[in-house]
Motif scaffolding. Structure first.
Motif, short mmCIF file in Angstrom:
data_model
loop_
_atom_site.label_atom_id
_atom_site.label_comp_id
_atom_site.label_asym_id
_atom_site.label_seq_id
_atom_site.Cartn_x
_atom_site.Cartn_y
_atom_site.Cartn_z
N VAL A 259 17.97 -30.55 -37.94
CA VAL A 259 16.68 -30.25 -37.32
C VAL A 259 15.56 -31.06 -37.98
CG1 VAL A 259 14.96 -28.42 -36.98
CG2 VAL A 259 17.36 -27.98 -36.47
N GLY A 260 15.61 -31.19 -39.29
CA GLY A 260 14.60 -31.98 -39.97
C GLY A 260 14.62 -33.44 -39.57
N TRP A 261 15.81 -33.99 -39.40
CA TRP A 261 15.92 -35.39 -39.02
C TRP A 261 15.45 -35.62 -37.58
CZ3 TRP A 261 21.08 -38.58 -39.43
CH2 TRP A 261 20.77 -39.93 -39.44
N VAL A 262 15.78 -34.68 -36.70
CA VAL A 262 15.39 -34.83 -35.29
C VAL A 262 13.88 -34.69 -35.12
CG1 VAL A 262 15.57 -33.73 -33.02
CG2 VAL A 262 17.63 -34.15 -34.36
N TYR A 263 13.29 -33.74 -35.84
CA TYR A 263 11.88 -33.43 -35.62
C TYR A 263 10.95 -34.03 -36.67
CZ TYR A 263 13.30 -30.23 -32.00
OH TYR A 263 13.82 -29.69 -30.87
N GLU A 264 11.37 -35.04 -37.41
CA GLU A 264 10.51 -35.57 -38.46
C GLU A 264 9.31 -36.32 -37.91
OE1 GLU A 264 12.16 -38.48 -41.06
OE2 GLU A 264 13.27 -39.45 -39.46
N TYR A 265 9.34 -36.77 -36.68
CA TYR A 265 8.20 -37.48 -36.10
C TYR A 265 7.27 -36.56 -35.33
CZ TYR A 265 10.20 -41.85 -37.48
OH TYR A 265 10.68 -42.87 -38.22
N TYR A 266 7.52 -35.26 -35.35
CA TYR A 266 6.66 -34.33 -34.64
C TYR A 266 5.68 -33.64 -35.57
CZ TYR A 266 9.69 -35.02 -30.66
OH TYR A 266 10.38 -35.58 -29.63
N ARG A 267 5.80 -33.85 -36.89
CA ARG A 267 4.92 -33.20 -37.86
C ARG A 267 4.54 -34.19 -38.95
NH1 ARG A 267 6.40 -27.30 -39.28
NH2 ARG A 267 4.56 -27.83 -40.41
N GLY A 268 3.50 -33.90 -39.66
CA GLY A 268 3.12 -34.68 -40.83
C GLY A 268 2.40 -35.98 -40.50
N ASN A 269 2.47 -36.92 -41.42
CA ASN A 269 1.73 -38.18 -41.30
C ASN A 269 2.25 -39.07 -40.18
OD1 ASN A 269 0.20 -37.44 -43.49
ND2 ASN A 269 1.55 -38.50 -44.95
N GLY B 177 18.21 -50.26 -32.74
CA GLY B 177 17.53 -48.98 -32.72
C GLY B 177 16.44 -48.92 -33.77
N PHE B 178 15.81 -47.77 -33.86
CA PHE B 178 14.74 -47.57 -34.80
C PHE B 178 15.22 -46.63 -35.90
CE2 PHE B 178 11.14 -45.01 -36.23
CZ PHE B 178 10.39 -46.01 -36.79
N PHE B 179 15.08 -47.05 -37.14
CA PHE B 179 15.50 -46.25 -38.27
C PHE B 179 14.34 -46.13 -39.25
CE2 PHE B 179 19.21 -48.45 -36.66
CZ PHE B 179 20.03 -47.37 -36.37
N SER B 180 14.08 -44.93 -39.70
CA SER B 180 12.97 -44.68 -40.61
C SER B 180 13.33 -45.13 -42.02
CB SER B 180 12.64 -43.20 -40.63
OG SER B 180 12.30 -42.77 -39.35
N PRO B 181 12.56 -46.02 -42.60
CA PRO B 181 12.88 -46.45 -43.96
C PRO B 181 12.48 -45.42 -45.01
CG PRO B 181 10.96 -47.60 -43.17
CD PRO B 181 11.47 -46.79 -42.01
N TRP B 182 11.65 -44.45 -44.68
CA TRP B 182 11.16 -43.48 -45.65
C TRP B 182 11.82 -42.12 -45.51
CZ3 TRP B 182 8.26 -45.59 -41.72
CH2 TRP B 182 8.07 -44.76 -40.63
N VAL C 111 19.98 -35.63 -46.95
CA VAL C 111 20.17 -34.18 -46.94
C VAL C 111 21.34 -33.81 -46.02
CG1 VAL C 111 19.11 -31.99 -46.27
CG2 VAL C 111 17.77 -33.71 -47.47
N LEU C 112 21.39 -34.42 -44.85
CA LEU C 112 22.46 -34.12 -43.90
C LEU C 112 23.81 -34.59 -44.42
CD1 LEU C 112 23.04 -32.94 -41.12
CD2 LEU C 112 22.69 -35.20 -40.17
N ALA C 113 23.87 -35.75 -45.06
CA ALA C 113 25.13 -36.24 -45.62
C ALA C 113 25.62 -35.33 -46.75
CB ALA C 113 24.97 -37.67 -46.13
N GLY C 114 24.71 -34.89 -47.60
CA GLY C 114 25.11 -33.97 -48.67
C GLY C 114 25.60 -32.64 -48.13
N ALA C 115 24.93 -32.13 -47.11
CA ALA C 115 25.36 -30.86 -46.51
C ALA C 115 26.71 -31.01 -45.81
CB ALA C 115 24.30 -30.37 -45.53
#
Length: 140
Positions: A127-137, A85-90, A96-100
Motif C-alpha cells: 500500500v505504501g508503494w502504490v500510494y506514495e505519490y498521493y501524499r507528502g512532497n 517505465g517510471f521508477f522513484s529513485p528516492w 520494505v516490501l522485499a524485506g516483508a
C-alpha cells in the motif's frame, strides 16, 4: 529473432529424431522387452516444447514489422532503448516490501507463525508503494 526461430525449429527436429531413435533403441533391449515409456515421453515433449517456442517466436517476428534494432548490423545502441517505465529513485517502499516478502518466505520455511507477522508488513509495504505519490512532497 529469426536466428532464434531457426534454432528452435532445428532443436525440435533433433528432439523428434532423438525420440524415435530412443524408442527403437529401448524396444530392442534383450533384458526388458518393450519400449521405455518415460524417456520416450520426455524427449517427445521436449520436441513439442521446442516447436511451440519456435512457432511463437516466428509469429512474434512476423508481427513486429521487421527486424529489431538488436538484429540489425547498422543499428546504434540508442535505437533499441525503450522506455521501461517510471521508477522513484528516492522510494524506500520496495526495500520494505522485499524485506516483508523475505520474512514471509522465511515463515513458510521455518515456522508458520512468522507468516502472521509478515503478512501485515507485506500489505503495509504494498500500500505504501502504490500510494506514495498521493501524499507528502511528491503528491500529484
Amino acid at each position: 529473432m529469426r536466428a532464434n526461430v531457426i534454432l528452435f525449429w532445428l532443436l525440435a527436429a533433433f528432439f523428434a529424431v532423438a525420440a524415435v531413435v530412443y524408442a527403437i533403441w529401448t524396444s530392442v533391449d534383450d533384458l526388458d522387452p518393450g519400449p521405455e515409456w518415460v524417456g520416450i515421453v520426455a524427449v517427445s515433449l521436449a520436441a513439442v516444447l521446442s516447436a511451440f517456442l519456435a512457432f511463437y517466436l516466428g509469429r512474434v517476428h512476423a508481427s513486429q514489422g521487421g527486424p529489431l534494432p538488436e538484429d540489425r548490423l547498422d543499428a546504434n545502441i540508442d535505437d533499441g532503448d525503450p522506455e521501461l517505465g517510471f521508477f522513484s529513485p528516492w522510494s524506500w517502499w520496495p526495500i520494505v516490501l522485499a524485506g516483508a516478502a523475505a520474512l514471509a518466505f522465511l515463515g513458510l520455511a521455518i515456522g508458520f507463525w512468522i507468516s502472521f507477522i509478515a503478512i501485515p508488513l507485506v500489505l503495509i509495504g504494498l500500500v505504501g508503494w502504490v500510494y506514495e505519490y498521493y501524499r507528502g512532497n511528491f503528491a500529484r
